[in-house]
Design a protein around this motif. Structure first.
Motif, PDB file in Angstrom:
ATOM      1  N   VAL A 165       0.851  -1.196   0.000  1.00 13.10           N
ATOM      2  CA  VAL A 165       0.000   0.000   0.000  1.00 13.10           C
ATOM      3  C   VAL A 165       0.884   1.243   0.000  1.00 13.10           C
ATOM      4  O   VAL A 165       1.795   1.374   0.811  1.00 13.10           O
ATOM      5  CB  VAL A 165      -0.951   0.022   1.226  1.00 13.10           C
ATOM      6  CG1 VAL A 165      -1.698   1.348   1.304  1.00 13.10           C
ATOM      7  CG2 VAL A 165      -1.921  -1.138   1.164  1.00 13.10           C
ATOM      8  N   GLN A 177      -4.776  -1.677  -4.061  1.00 13.40           N
ATOM      9  CA  GLN A 177      -4.331  -0.287  -3.952  1.00 13.40           C
ATOM     10  C   GLN A 177      -2.929  -0.121  -4.520  1.00 13.40           C
ATOM     11  O   GLN A 177      -2.610   0.905  -5.091  1.00 13.40           O
ATOM     12  CB  GLN A 177      -4.377   0.133  -2.465  1.00 13.40           C
ATOM     13  CG  GLN A 177      -4.421   1.636  -2.216  1.00 13.40           C
ATOM     14  CD  GLN A 177      -3.042   2.252  -1.961  1.00 13.40           C
ATOM     15  OE1 GLN A 177      -2.002   1.614  -2.184  1.00 13.40           O
ATOM     16  NE2 GLN A 177      -3.028   3.491  -1.513  1.00 13.40           N
ATOM     17  N   ASP A 219      -2.927   0.643  -8.170  1.00 14.30           N
ATOM     18  CA  ASP A 219      -3.683   1.834  -8.558  1.00 14.30           C
ATOM     19  C   ASP A 219      -2.750   3.019  -8.787  1.00 14.30           C
ATOM     20  O   ASP A 219      -1.951   3.356  -7.935  1.00 14.30           O
ATOM     21  CB  ASP A 219      -4.681   2.145  -7.434  1.00 14.30           C
ATOM     22  CG  ASP A 219      -5.479   3.410  -7.663  1.00 14.30           C
ATOM     23  OD1 ASP A 219      -5.698   3.757  -8.840  1.00 14.30           O
ATOM     24  OD2 ASP A 219      -5.876   4.040  -6.676  1.00 14.30           O
ATOM     25  N   VAL A 250      -8.557   3.920  -5.364  1.00 15.23           N
ATOM     26  CA  VAL A 250      -8.815   2.845  -4.393  1.00 15.23           C
ATOM     27  C   VAL A 250      -8.753   3.392  -2.975  1.00 15.23           C
ATOM     28  O   VAL A 250      -7.823   4.109  -2.612  1.00 15.23           O
ATOM     29  CB  VAL A 250      -7.809   1.683  -4.554  1.00 15.23           C
ATOM     30  CG1 VAL A 250      -8.043   0.613  -3.484  1.00 15.23           C
ATOM     31  CG2 VAL A 250      -7.900   1.062  -5.938  1.00 15.23           C
ATOM     32  N   TYR A 257      -8.368   1.977   0.579  1.00 16.31           N
ATOM     33  CA  TYR A 257      -7.963   0.715   1.208  1.00 16.31           C
ATOM     34  C   TYR A 257      -8.447   0.698   2.659  1.00 16.31           C
ATOM     35  O   TYR A 257      -8.288   1.693   3.362  1.00 16.31           O
ATOM     36  CB  TYR A 257      -6.436   0.612   1.159  1.00 16.31           C
ATOM     37  CG  TYR A 257      -5.864  -0.608   1.846  1.00 16.31           C
ATOM     38  CD1 TYR A 257      -5.699  -1.808   1.165  1.00 16.31           C
ATOM     39  CD2 TYR A 257      -5.487  -0.551   3.191  1.00 16.31           C
ATOM     40  CE1 TYR A 257      -5.184  -2.925   1.792  1.00 16.31           C
ATOM     41  CE2 TYR A 257      -4.975  -1.668   3.832  1.00 16.31           C
ATOM     42  CZ  TYR A 257      -4.823  -2.847   3.123  1.00 16.31           C
ATOM     43  OH  TYR A 257      -4.311  -3.952   3.755  1.00 16.31           O
TER      44      TYR A 257
END
Ligand code: 76U
Length: 473
Positions: free
Chosen positions: A170, A298, A301, A306, A308
């Protein structure tokens, strides 16, 4: 002048709080109108003598009645009943909670659980957690004495952002993280700033609590059928939705893992239109038993589409109530503008504790240990299910999460199974809980969601005996 001692005032005041009992008695008489407006009360001395208590006790009772406005005083004349204080029905049935609101005392002694909602508390490192809590108290007295940042302490957000960068790919700054006491609250906040005219797509079968939450908020929520890769993109495209809730790392509850091709299709769907968003609910991705954890949606992306969301309910304990969401910059700006008045809504001590627990390695050690433990339990349970139910059970072996789906060949309906499970004292959830729309059960087959975190190894045979009775007897 008529005085209080003409009334049948209870003469037996016992125990530690005599003044309170006297206060209650006089208050009751005032409310019921037995003592009328402007009637004079006996002097403190008179009443003390009559009731055989100290003058102080009476003084305390009168003080309280004065403070609450039941009586007033005129200098050198004494105490009198205030007007407008008669309220005859007050006090009656005040403590009577209607039966339908009464909670039964837990009688869980004999119950066994295949719930997908719990974790295995027997291996939780409480000592280590408490050490981190002590450290949080030692190091954060100042912060603990103040209201914290509405998104949670920066330090904890920084730790979480580093952790999810490593474990889930992430990509975010601590500023983008909002920590809250539960995913529902976070989703409610996030969706609270969206236009209610929007259509929101959710997976079907899926997480009924989000489905109902969104419905209750006034959105038009459209459950979308899954195919073997996850959410069906054609159906999504024709749904007119601009928001979709998905569980790509371990579809809830079917367990399917969304392949990268479908993830890319989903991201492409999002960028077709401005203000389209995907909510990636990554509720249990920490548990992957054969492969490494798959990076989040994510992480693929590139267009800030997105949102998360993660939770510590599965990796720590559900009662910890620590969850978080990661907002793309545009939504973060809107969020901050809209909720500028909001106060932090989780417990700072818990959040600083979590910070140290992650930072000192305790958290990742715990997850590693639980991965071994849960995988052992998952295998054991599947083996024993196969041995007991033979060709009357079908399970797909998906080595992830804290639950799996099992299909059983039985004539029974979901309603019958749920009732019988209650009788047999086995907590277990049928597919009914997750079917958000339509989808009748296939003939002669039922699907159950079997959680294996809570059940202890030694209890599995007995739980399966009960399950057998529930399904077949
Ligand atoms: C959460 C899904 C699909 C999020 C979940 C859960 O509020 O952070 C399941 C049920 O504790 P929170 O929720 C996280 N998304 O399954 C966790 N499961 C829930 C709590 F156990 C309940 O109601 O079927």
């Amino acid at each position: 002048m008529k005085q209080l001692d003409l009334l049948t005032l209870n003469n037996h005041f016992e125990g530690d709080f005599k003044y309170q009992q006297i206060y209650e008695e006089i208050k009751g008489n005032v409310l019921r109108g037995k003592l009328r407006a402007h009637e004079k009360l006996p002097s403190k001395r008179q009443l003390a003598n009559k009731l055989k208590v100290s003058i102080n006790t009476i003084a305390n009772a009168y003080e309280q009645l004065l403070a609450e406005g039941y009586i007033y005083t005129i200098e050198r004349k004494g105490y009198f009943v205030e007007s407008g204080t008669e309220f005859p029905d007050s006090g009656t049935a005040l403590n009577k909670l209607p039966a339908d609101l009464k909670e039964a005392e837990a009688d869980g002694e004999n119950w066994l659980s295949f719930s997908h909602m719990s974790t295995d508390i027997s291996l939780f490192p409480f000592k280590e957690w408490v050490k981190c809590e002590n450290k949080a108290v030692d190091n954060h007295k100042k912060e603990l004495s103040e209201l914290g940042h509405p998104q949670g302490p920066y330090q904890t957000r920084k730790t979480i952002s580093r952790m999810i960068a490593l474990s889930r790919g992430v990509d975010c700054e601590p500023e983008q993280i909002v920590i809250g006491a539960g995913s529902q609250l976070l989703i409610q906040q996030l969706m609270g700033i969206q236009n209610k005219e929007q259509v929101i797509a959710v997976e079907n079968p899926g997480y009924s609590r989000f489905y109902r939450l969104l419905n209750n908020m006034g959105f038009y929520v459209k459950p979308i059928q899954l195919d073997d890769k996850g959410i069906d993109i054609k159906k999504l495209a024709s749904s007119k939705a601009d928001y979709i809730f998905v569980t790509p790392s371990h579809q809830f509850p079917t367990g399917k893992i969304m392949p990268v091709s479908r993830r890319i299709e989903l991201l492409n769907w999002a960028i077709e239109k401005e203000k389209r968003y995907i909510i990636e609910d990554d509720y249990d991705s920490e548990f992957k038993y054969e492969t490494n954890s798959i990076p989040s949606l994510q992480s693929l992306d590139r267009n800030h589409r997105v949102i998360y969301t993660g939770t510590f309910s599965k990796t720590l304990l559900p009662g910890t109530r620590i969850s978080y969401m990661v907002l793309p910059p545009n939504l973060l700006r809107e969020y901050r503008r809209h909720y500028s008045d909001l106060m932090q809504f989780s417990n700072s001590l818990g959040l600083f504790t979590l910070h140290y627990f992650i930072e000192n390695g305790g958290y990742s050690r715990h997850i590693k240990r639980m991965n071994h433990h849960y995988e052992m339990k998952r295998r054991l349970l599947m083996e024993q299910l196969r041995a007991k139910f033979k060709d009357q059970v079908y399970m797909e072996d998906i080595p992830a999460g804290l639950h799996f789906l099992a299909q059983f060949q039985t004539e029974k309906t979901y309603a019958e199974i749920e009732l019988k499970a209650e009788e047999e004292e086995l907590e277990i959830y049928t597919m009914r809980r997750f079917m958000l729309q339509g989808q009748e059960k296939a003939d002669n087959w039922v699907e159950l969601v079997i959680g294996f975190a809570n059940i202890q190894e030694k209890d599995i045979p007995e739980a399966l005996n009960r399950l057998y009775k529930i399904l077949f007897l």
